[in-house]
Design an enzyme around this catalytic site. Sequence first.
Site, PDB file in Angstrom:
ATOM      1  CG  HIS A 308      19.064   4.618   0.484  1.00 58.80           C
ATOM      2  ND1 HIS A 308      18.923   5.495   1.515  1.00 58.80           N
ATOM      3  CD2 HIS A 308      20.395   4.499   0.286  1.00 58.80           C
ATOM      4  CE1 HIS A 308      20.118   5.898   1.925  1.00 58.80           C
ATOM      5  NE2 HIS A 308      21.031   5.309   1.207  1.00 58.80           N
ATOM      6  CG  HIS A 347      14.039   6.280   8.828  1.00 57.13           C
ATOM      7  ND1 HIS A 347      15.076   5.724   9.531  1.00 57.13           N
ATOM      8  CD2 HIS A 347      14.584   7.009   7.839  1.00 57.13           C
ATOM      9  CE1 HIS A 347      16.226   6.133   9.012  1.00 57.13           C
ATOM     10  NE2 HIS A 347      15.964   6.898   7.983  1.00 57.13           N
ATOM     11  CG  ASP A 403      13.531  10.762   0.642  1.00 59.34           C
ATOM     12  OD1 ASP A 403      13.975   9.741   1.176  1.00 59.34           O
ATOM     13  OD2 ASP A 403      14.219  11.516  -0.070  1.00 59.34           O
TER      14      ASP A 403
END
Length: 467
Positions: A308, A347, A403
């Site tokens: 996460h 994702h 990220d």
Amino acid sequence: MDELHMNTKDITALVLDAAKKARKETSGEGGYASRTSIAWPVNCIVGPGLEGAIACESKIGYVNGVKGALIYRGYDIFDLCAYSTFEEVSYLLIFGKLPTSAQLNGFKKELIEARKITETLRMLMGFPVEKMKAMSALRMGTNFLRHEFSYIDQDDHEIDLKSVIGSDEDSIPMETVPRGEKHAIYEFKRKKRRKTSSRHLHSAAGYKSCYSLISGIACIAGAVNRLREGRLPIEPREDLSHAGHLLYMMTGRMPTPAEERIMDISLILHADHGMNASTFAAMVVASTLSDLYFSVGAGIAALNGPLHGGANEQVIRMLQEIGSVDNVKPWFQRAQLEKRKIMGFGHRVYKAYDPRARVLRPMAEYLAASNKEAAKLFKIAGSLEKITVSSLGKEKKIFPNVDFYSGILYQALGISPHMFTPIFAVSRVSGWAARVMEYMQNNRIFRPRAIYSGTFDEKYVPIRNRR
Ligand code: SDX
């Protein structure tokens, strides 16, 4: 003046270019399905991990995984990055509309006031923060903020237990269909607080706790970074923006206008993202009528997981492990053989390019232009993105997520990898607070089911006869 000191119009231009490219590439993906409010109970196909489950209705944020779009309260994320600030976006998420200048100034004043967390820092420094994982220290700090600013830890605040309704009364037997109860069943009738506490305390579940957590988490992150470097936390200032103050508290030096703006845009990008694991965790805690400090602590705990929030730290390690552009292809082929997940890719919702990565990429490149290490990592990242998207994009819809480039950007701002996820929390606390405040308007304790696939009628065997 060097590159980084250019005025921030150049950065707005980067954002608008990214927006234009995104809109061009996704123009064929249809519009947004507009929804009226939900009539409970609703039918939805649910996969493991509650995939596909509708937990609640919300007006706060919308993620379109096919188009790769992100909307906060109706505003497109690209427009907010180009024209807004993290303070204004936090106000928008929490109160549902863009503030007037008087409202924004009042909100900023609250946030600046909430930077003074003397007792919290004193308690924090009583712990070996330099030996703790930064996220663990951050989560601990939420308890100190709760103690310093809310009356909930004072003796004059007990819940009138007579009014409590046991949580079991709401969980329905497995065999019946959900009733879709419209209104909250739980309301603890809190005793009116006697005005005994002299200090300026507030409810642990009201708007004041939002301000205290939005500012407090940023200041705690700054203090944790300093303590881990063996230095004392820096005194808060009143003359810096939220993003500028965060960088100042983290690094001990005044950020350049470009650095401040890039941090501000990164905070906007990370503020809210639908029912992600940490937001859901925060809401579950709030739904028991706990309080916002504990909810944010739960959000931090969930965000700590590398699937996460911790991925951008792993991305830097992965890029350093690859080491050079020449090694990208052999590394990728080996990773595929080992069925390794490429950090910063994929994702649960986006089956297209994450719009946040579209903005973070050019900003990372902008900073890398004057930072050798960042430039090297950025080159490797660009080549890894190409080979990953060409092999996994079409077939598995695996694209860069938020990220993938954020770590390069933070490193170029002088932030070390162990602080990347705390910075994510510094931003997401606005989304957690907004979603909790919205959900509490019509609260209902979260209580999903598990399908029991175990046995029945087992006979108890005394331990002496067990083999
Ligand atoms: C965030 O929810 C949110 O909104 C989160 C977030 C937010 O703002 O709050 O957006 C922030 O969490 C970003 C994600 C950061 N994590 C990472 O970058 C870690 C790497 N990514 C993966 O672990 C993964 O992509 C997830 C966890 C993010 C999503 O995974 P899913 O949707 O549960 O998909 P899956 O694990 O079931 O994989 C489906 C297939 C598998 O292949 P097959 O078994 O079908 O052959 O896709 C493959 C996976 O192997 N796959 C990947 C991959 N991610 C999925 N293959 C290689 N690299 C990857 N990164």
